[in-house]
Design a protein around this motif. Structure first.
Motif, short mmCIF file in Angstrom:
data_model
loop_
_atom_site.label_atom_id
_atom_site.label_comp_id
_atom_site.label_asym_id
_atom_site.label_seq_id
_atom_site.Cartn_x
_atom_site.Cartn_y
_atom_site.Cartn_z
N THR A 271 -24.25 8.24 4.55
CA THR A 271 -25.35 7.39 5.02
C THR A 271 -24.82 6.28 5.91
N SER A 272 -25.68 5.79 6.81
CA SER A 272 -25.27 4.66 7.65
C SER A 272 -24.89 3.48 6.79
N ASN A 273 -25.65 3.32 5.71
CA ASN A 273 -25.42 2.19 4.83
C ASN A 273 -23.99 2.17 4.26
N SER A 274 -23.41 3.37 4.08
CA SER A 274 -22.06 3.43 3.52
C SER A 274 -21.01 2.97 4.54
N GLU A 275 -21.41 2.97 5.80
CA GLU A 275 -20.51 2.55 6.89
C GLU A 275 -19.21 3.33 6.90
N LYS A 276 -19.31 4.63 6.59
CA LYS A 276 -18.10 5.45 6.55
C LYS A 276 -17.95 6.32 7.80
N GLY A 277 -18.93 6.23 8.73
CA GLY A 277 -18.82 7.08 9.92
C GLY A 277 -19.25 8.50 9.62
N ILE A 278 -18.47 9.46 10.13
CA ILE A 278 -18.92 10.85 10.01
C ILE A 278 -18.35 11.55 8.78
N PHE A 279 -17.48 10.85 8.05
CA PHE A 279 -16.87 11.49 6.88
C PHE A 279 -16.57 10.46 5.80
N SER A 280 -16.83 10.87 4.57
CA SER A 280 -16.37 10.08 3.43
C SER A 280 -15.95 11.07 2.36
N GLU A 281 -14.83 10.76 1.74
CA GLU A 281 -14.35 11.64 0.68
C GLU A 281 -15.32 11.62 -0.51
N ASP A 282 -16.00 10.48 -0.65
CA ASP A 282 -16.83 10.25 -1.82
C ASP A 282 -18.20 10.90 -1.65
N PHE A 283 -18.47 11.91 -2.50
CA PHE A 283 -19.77 12.59 -2.43
C PHE A 283 -20.94 11.62 -2.57
N ASP A 284 -20.73 10.49 -3.26
CA ASP A 284 -21.81 9.54 -3.47
C ASP A 284 -22.33 8.93 -2.17
#
Lengths: 501, 1039
Positions: A271-284
């Motif tokens: 999500t944009s809110n996570s501010e992780k860009g196009i990938f995050s290791e965290d499924f959450d």
């Protein structure tokens, strides 16, 4: 002084005839593009890979009569018929004839699986014999024609490579032959509940003699269009708003998370809110939304229920693999995403089901099933690598496929019903954004389950067909009415011939 | 006895040489000299002069006791021996004509001060309907006479003739890959009104039969000014004018809620990362309640703006959430048009010449739009000998524009942007449209999901045009002897139109920009030969027989080149293309050969009969069908000369006509062909067969028309009435009917269909007051037309054009201007207490029909123009009121503005939800049970579902309007004042256009058409630009 009038009135801009290599790529591009866009519009949300965040009428089953794929299919079939007409009697052009038969079969299967009965035996002869009001043939008749054409294509496609203008296989006739037989397996499976004898005979014929009836042997053989910068993948040129109207569905989110399935990294973005860009290791950081909300509810949806955490910011976009240039100029790719017509993994799941249900005796259902899963992971790992997204590639490569397959929810260890459900689930995942196939398979098997969204308007039913285009009601009314008589009402709930569950 | 000296002037204060001045009741008379001067001997008291001049109203002037006087004469528009220019440039006495025609003189055309000639004819001719396209800047106007008759929606324009030669009135539309239509104007609008001597509108086939094919819809005959023969001195005339224009009306916006959804909004990046900040609708928080919200123009903590999303992610400091009622109005500017023209003319024994130049420089009401037009015209006649005369008319028109606005629905159109424009947006804060440091590559905007910054669109994404056009003709007349006369004429109209489209980096639809060039070349030549024989047979019989031939050659080349993406921003050249440049071209050619002849008989100057015949051979039709003949016959009788009539009847004429006109088709429609498409990967060429089933046996279309008329004048022509009834049928129409695409083809070319048009036209002319110093004259133009598709075949629903679900469709028994579309389902059982009510579904949403339902006609029931002029001494005042009654217009502004929450009416139910009035069927489809709807739906959902985009019923308005179209006030300087100056007369005037609009429609001017490529779609409003109100200040000086 009118003697030169004939000459003056000859069109200087365009030729009066065209070689097959000039027609073939147009048919392929047009139909692949259309398969991709319809797959995005209906194929995607109806079986809940994606959910609509805005303009949700499709997702709430408020469907209108649909000109597509009808219009595009027959416009392409016009040129398919032109190739057939010009090559059928030409000994040196039998490969074109065979390829045209395969294209014809695929296009007709696409259009009949959308609407049901459609013009077939009298179609595309508006100039040849002046028939502008072709009859609608029963779907069973159309399937019989398609299956026989595919069988014939298998015998025609035996010469050395001698075709060009082929954007599916770049003229590789052996692959065309594999596609003809693989497609035939797809369609035989489709009718297996209504005409089991034909299905079993056909499947047995193909699988018992691999040298006479070659089929896909790896991801290398699958049928797709690889786009290029002039003709980028269909989502690449959309406005970011249009792309963002479709988000990760909660259904896909939950199913992938339950399996710990890393394809979530490919199919969605944090999500944009996570501010992780196009990938995050965290499924959450990957959050889907429910299908079938009305516009107001969809735009205001909050995954946590907290109104301060509502809206698009808190819901995952679809994966960067499909992403549009305007959404992410640095990361989006025009070419990494293929438009898949038929994948090797789909074929493996067809074989797994056929073996599990005893339609074929060669091979082992578990083996086909595992092949299908692994092929799908491999395919997507390769595509994200092609897109240059190293984080996602690494995560995909790091997947422990043996562990994935061994987990209870995946392991092919249950009774037949359990195994068939697992095949259906894995097939559904692997058919992500493959035109209508996810929808068609769900219509045939009812698996995996599709639950209409809370604001869906179709009395709790999931649409099972398209309404005919409005135009045929006036341009071909008699035959249209006969088709409705034959098939049942022209609405989205009338089941197709092969759809018996 | 005393001598009186004086001068006789025309209505423009130009001297009239050769006018007759007689002392009343005597034979004492003189003629004026070249400068209009005279001197006459008076006998004593009670001297009254009778002053007359051909074409002017005779005037009595009391000169008792005077020694000098200036007398000005008024033109007599109703003169009985009026000469008008008819088909083939033949001058005829109006009284001998057996068909309807209506003439406009220079004054009536020029007065409007419109850059577009066609617009200046609005409301002034009965049966001539001009609909302005809503694009300003010399945009196209849709012209039709006596309603539409051709099922080819673009085939209803009359033929335009300048000085005897046809000129193109085509609209060559184009839109490139992904770009929208731009209205580049139609051909006839480019003529300089200052050069026009007169316009004669030939309304029916009878009038136009001699022009053949293209005149089936009537003809507009334009005669340009020539060097005046009565003046031997060099005439110089100078005209300068300034027009200022402002938008007339904008949609009635709501100003209570701003952008967003669910009454929420907060800007983060304008593409969904904030709260509803990707949403481009106005369902957001309430405005003007003291709310503080981060917005695109709120400052960030680092000093950049909220919308500078590519250069900063510092926090945005919330700013007040306030309404901006004028945020769309603020975007429009005051348009300014400057016209300057000069003409010199001279005549003498050898012949005459006139040379004129006009410069028009227009800046539109949209920022950075303009139109420049320079026109150079020459006409000259040389008397080679007594018998041979050579004549030439040549016009060169250079049209330039740096930017014309894109039209229609899409991101390139400003009205599209405004229909989605948050009601809190401050337009001024968008003026600085680049993000700092990213000038040329990244625009600054309030929304990055769907839209472009409007200033960015206007200044960076331009549609330029550079057009050179030459039209004119050369002719030779040879009076062989008393009876025989020969005319040779060759005319040509050709133009080159070069169009350039630029799209900058970061444009929504073109992130890497794009560049396109269109090259259009058009050429039409017409060569005529006409031999006439004139003979008086005895005292009373006159005979005139003529025969001639024409050859028409028409050629059109169109080349379009597109660089789909650019490498470097701001470099607009094909060298800078990131991808293979796409080039496509389309050339076409056609030819028509014709032979024609006519015979005119007259008896005693009271009975007239004309017979014409023409045979065409067209290259567009197949051998065997490509030759077609059509005749016409007209009769007229001057009843007032044949029968004894009361004295108050000044003139009475009856007339009758029957005519046929044949028509061909476009080139290359007999055989199938394969079209090119964009190659795959730049290297794999692609062809596809055309989806049209051609027709190798096409036959020509034939229009047949009857017409009856009365021309009545009473009380010394102070009351005049011209009445016409007509009835025409066009059959064998060449149409492209839709076929089931399952046949492989989407349409088929056939000969079918018969459309009947019948109607009534009335022109009434009054001079209620006429004194020495004051004249009031009044003209009413009334027209009504009915059309009926009398034969098409039961099953055929022929779509003439379609826009957003609104189908203009011909069905047998219907009319040609009928609009069909989906609407609301209603209770159809007449016995039900709910009969006629909307049927609502169980979600509270009105149900749409599946089928296309008749929604109304785009054609009006009637049109009425009322023109009044008052003249007092040197002051004149005129006004024109123009009414159009009936018909509908289907509005995209209404549909979209409702779903987007922008229009005033979307305020209903915002806080409470909406319970639609209607009934729910709680029974079954077969046996319905209706109960009133009680389901409450939130306003946004309701509006979105009520105004589904193809719901035509929800989007239609009555198209009726009344306009104060034109008011003009002029002052001619008295001769006394300018006598000392080297000028012969001078006049200043001010003209207002579109001053008042009366309409029920709250959102837009219903006089509008949709623009789709080269088609003007009547009855369609598709994000039309607002029409404008203008004032022109003008000075005319003649030396």
């Amino acid at each position: 002084c009118t003697e030169d009038f004939e000459t003056i009135n000859i069109n200087p801009n365009y030729p009066a005839s065209a070689q097959p290599e000039l027609l073939l790529p147009g048919i392929q591009r047009e139909m692949a593009y259309n398969w991709g866009s319809q797959g995005w519009e209906e194929g995607f949300t109806v079986v809940q890979y994606g959910a609509r965040l805005q303009f949700t009428s499709g997702d709430t089953y408020n469907w209108s009569p649909s000109g597509d794929p009808y219009d595009n299919a027959y416009a392409s079939l016009r040129d398919v018929e032109n190739i057939i007409r010009d090559t059928r009697e030409n000994e040196d052009a039998q490969n074109y004839y065979g390829v045209a038969l395969v294209m014809k079969s695929w296009i007709y299967s696409y259009v009949t699986d959308a609407y049901g009965d459609v013009p077939y035996s009298e179609a595309t002869s508006g100039i040849e014999n002046g028939n502008v009001t072709p009859v609608f043939d029963a779907q069973s008749t159309i399937y019989a024609g398609i299956l026989s054409d595919l069988e014939m294509a298998n015998t025609l496609l035996t010469d050395a490579d001698n075709i060009s203008g082929d954007i599916f296989y770049d003229g590789d006739i052996a692959k065309w032959r594999k596609f003809a037989n693989s497609l035939r397996l797809r369609l035989l499976m489709r009718i297996s509940d209504v005409d089991n004898a034909t299905a079993v005979a056909g499947m047995t014929q193909i699988t018992s003699n691999p040298s006479l009836y070659p089929i896909f042997e790896s991801n290398d053989d699958m049928t797709f269009v690889e786009w290029n910068s002039d003709n980028p993948q269909p989502k690449y040129d959309t406005r970011s708003g249009s792309f963002d109207e479709v988000r990760l569905s909660q259904t896909l989110e939950k199913r992938l998370k339950e399996l710990g399935d890393n394809r979530l990294y490919v199919f969605a973005q944090p999500t944009s809110n996570s501010e992780k860009g196009i990938f995050s290791e965290d499924f959450d950081d990957y959050v889907g939304m429910p299908n079938g909300l009305d516009d107001e509810a969809a735009l205001g949806y909050s995954p946590t229920g907290n109104p301060d955490e509502s809206g698009s910011n808190f819901i995952s976009r679809l994966g960067i693999l499909l992403g549009c240039r305007a959404c992410n100029p640095e990361e989006a790719s025009a070419t990494a995403s293929h438009t898949i017509i038929m994948s090797y993994s789909e074929l493996q799941f067809i074989l797994a089901e056929a073996a599990e249900r005893g339609f074929i005796t060669s091979g082992d259902a578990a083996m086909y099933y595992e092949n299908g899963i692994k092929a799908s992971f491999e395919y997507y790992t390769e595509r994200v690598a092609a897109g240059g997204w190293s984080d996602i590639t690494n995560a995909m490569q790091a997947t422990d496929l043996d562990a994935y397959v061994a987990q209870d929810a995946v392991a092919f260890t249950g009774d037949s019903d359990d195994n068939l459900a697992k095949i259906a689930l894995q097939k559904w995942i692997s058919l992500f954004y493959t035109g209508f196939e996810g929808w068609s398979d769900w219509r045939r098997t009812g698996m995996p389950e599709v639950t209409p969204g809370p604001d869906a308007v179709n009395d709790g039913r999931v649409p099972v067909r398209f309404q005919y285009p409005n135009s045929v009601k006036s341009t071909n009314s008699e035959n249209y009415n006969a088709a409705v008589q034959n098939m049942g009402a022209d609405n989205i709930n009338t089941k197709l011939w092969w759809d018996v569950y | 006895q005393s001598m009186l000296t004086g001068t006789v002037l025309d209505e423009n204060q130009v001297p009239l040489p050769g006018a007759t001045v007689v002392v009343k009741g005597t034979s004492n008379g003189v003629a004026t000299d070249f400068d209009g001067n005279f001197s006459i001997e008076l006998t004593g008291s009670n001297d009254i002069l009778l002053v007359s001049y051909i074409g002017y109203i005779k005037k009595e002037v009391d000169v008792t006791g005077k020694s000098a006087t200036i007398i000005s004469l008024e033109p007599d528009s109703q003169q009985l021996d009026e000469v008008v220019v008819t088909a083939l440039g033949i001058e005829r006495e109006k009284k001998s004509l057996g068909y309807a025609s209506q003439e406009l003189n220079n004054d009536e055309v020029v007065q409007a001060r419109e850059p577009n000639l066609l617009n200046s004819m609005s409301g002034k001719v009965a049966g001539l309907q001009i609909t302005n396209s809503p694009t300003g800047l010399g945009g196209s106007a849709r012209v039709s006479i006596r309603g539409d008759a051709s099922l080819n929606i673009n085939g209803n324009s009359p033929l335009f003739i300048v000085d005897g030669t046809p000129i193109s009135n085509e609209i060559v539309g184009s839109s490139g890959s992904g770009t929208q239509s731009v209205d580049y104007g139609n051909g006839a609008s480019e003529i300089n009104p200052q050069d026009i001597e007169s316009i004669n509108v030939l309304k029916g086939p009878a009038a136009a039969a001699l022009y053949g094919s293209r005149a089936a819809n009537g003809a507009i005959i334009i005669t340009t000014k020539k060097g005046k023969s009565q003046s031997s001195k060099l005439g110089i005339s100078f005209n300068t004018g300034v027009t200022i224009e402002n938008v007339l009306m904008l949609p009635d916006w709501q100003n209570e809620y701003g952008q967003g959804n669910n009454q929420q909004f907060a800007f983060v990046d304008g593409s969904g990362s904030g709260i509803a900040d990707g949403v481009d609708e106005s369902w957001g928080p309430r405005l003007d309640t003291g709310l503080m919200i981060p917005q695109f123009d709120s400052p960030r903590t680092d000093g950049t703006r909220g919308g500078d999303t590519f250069v900063s992610d510092a926090d945005i400091i919330p700013t007040p959430w306030v309404s901006q009622p004028d945020n769309t109005k603020d975007f429009f500017e005051t348009g300014i048009t400057k016209t300057n023209s000069i003409a010199i003319s001279k005549s003498g024994e050898m012949g005459n010449m006139r040379l004129s130049f006009q410069n028009l420089d227009q800046e539109g009401t949209l920022p950075n739009t303009d139109l420049k037009r320079n026109t150079l015209s020459f006409s000259g006649t040389m008397n080679v000998s007594d018998k041979v005369k050579v004549n030439a008319n040549i016009n060169y028109v250079k049209t330039d524009s740096d930017n014309r606005p894109a039209v229609g629905y899409g991101t390139e159109s400003i009205m599209y942007l405004f229909i989605w424009y948050g009601r809190q947006l401050n337009t001024n804060n968008l003026r600085d449209y680049w993000q700092p440091g990213l000038e040329g590559t990244q625009q600054f905007n309030y929304n990055y999901n769907y839209h472009d910054n409007p200033y960015f669109t206007m200044y960076e994404n331009t549609n330029a045009q550079d057009k050179d056009r030459i039209f004119g003709n050369v002719s030779l007349t040879y009076d062989i002897n008393e009876n025989w006369k020969l005319l040779l004429r060759s005319g040509r109209d050709f133009y080159r139109d070069f169009r350039v489209r630029k799209r900058a980096f970061s444009t929504q639809r073109f992130p890497f920009g794009t560049y396109q060039e269109d090259n259009i070349f058009f050429e039409e030549s017409n060569s005529d030969v006409l031999l006439s024989y004139d003979k008086n047979l005895g005292e009373k019989f006159k005979l005139n027989v003529s025969a001639g031939g024409n050859q028409l050659r028409q050629k059109q080349d169109f080349t379009k080149s597109v660089a789909p993406q650019l490498i470097n921003p701001g470099v607009y050249s094909f060298n800078n293309s990131r991808q293979a440049v796409q080039v496509s071209s389309n050339n076409s050619e056609k030819r028509i050969n014709s032979l024609y002849g006519y015979a005119r008989f007259s008896y005693d100057n009271v009975l007239f009969m004309d017979v014409t015949g023409r045979n065409d051979w067209s290259s567009t039709l197949p051998e065997g069908n490509n030759s077609y003949f059509y005749p016409s016959v007209t009769l007229s009788a001057i009843a007032s000369d044949i029968f004894n009539m009361p004295e108050w009847v000044s003139f009475a004429k009856v007339r009758a006509a029957y005519a046929e006109v044949g028509n061909d088709t476009d080139a290359y429609r007999l055989r199938s062909f394969y079209q090119n498409e964009t190659p795959f990967d730049g290297s794999t060429p692609i062809l596809t067969e055309s989806s049209l089933i051609p027709n190798a046996d096409l036959k020509p279309e034939i229009t047949g028309s009857y017409e009856f008329g009365l021309d009545l004048r009473f009380f010394q022509s102070r009351v005049n009435l011209d009445l016409t009834y007509y009835d025409s049928a066009t059959k064998n129409q060449i149409i492209n009917i839709s076929t089931d695409i399952a046949s492989g083809y989407s349409s088929q070319l056939i000969n079918a269909g018969e459309v009947r048009n019948y109607g009534f036209e009335a022109i009434a002319n009054f001079v209620p007051v006429l004194t020495d110093n004051f004249k009031w004259s009044s003209t009413f133009n009334f027209a009504t037309n009915k059309s009926e598709v009398t034969d098409l075949g039961d099953d055929i629903q022929f779509t003439l054009t379609e826009s957003n679900g609104a189908f203009i469709q011909a069905r047998e028994g219907g009319s040609i201007s009928a609009i069909y579309g989906r609407g609301f389902q209603r209770v159809e059982d007449e016995n039900s207490e709910y009969f006629g009510q909307m049927i609502i579904n169980n979600q509270g949403i009105p149900e749409r029909t599946d089928d296309l339902v008749y929604q109304g006609d785009y054609a009006p029931d009637f049109t009425l123009g009322m023109q009044n002029t008052f003249k007092y001494k040197n002051i004149d005042l005129g006004f024109l009121i123009d009414t159009r009654q009936g018909g509908i217009v289907v509005s995209r502004t209404k549909t979209i503005g409702s779903t987007s929450g922008q229009l005033q009416e979307t305020l209903v139910g915002r806080e409470t939800g909406i319970v639609a009035e209607g009934v729910v069927n709680t029974g079954t489809a077969e046996s319905p049970v209706y109960t009133p709807n009680t389901v409450n739906v939130d306003a946004r959902t309701f509006n979105n579902r009520y105004y589904e985009r193809d719901n035509v019923e929800a989007a239609k308005y009555d198209a009726s309007y009344t306009k104060l179209r034109e008011v003009s006030l002029g002052y001619s300087f008295p001769q006394k004042m300018i006598q000392q100056l080297p000028i012969s007369n001078a006049r200043i005037s001010v003209t207002g256009r579109n001053l008042i609009l009366w309409t029920e429609n709250p959102h837009f001017d219903p006089e509008t058409v949709g623009v789709s490529g080269g088609t003007l779609q009547p009855g369609i409003e598709n994000m039309s630009y607002p029409s404008s109100r203008s004032f022109t200040f003008n000075l005319q000086v003649n030396f």
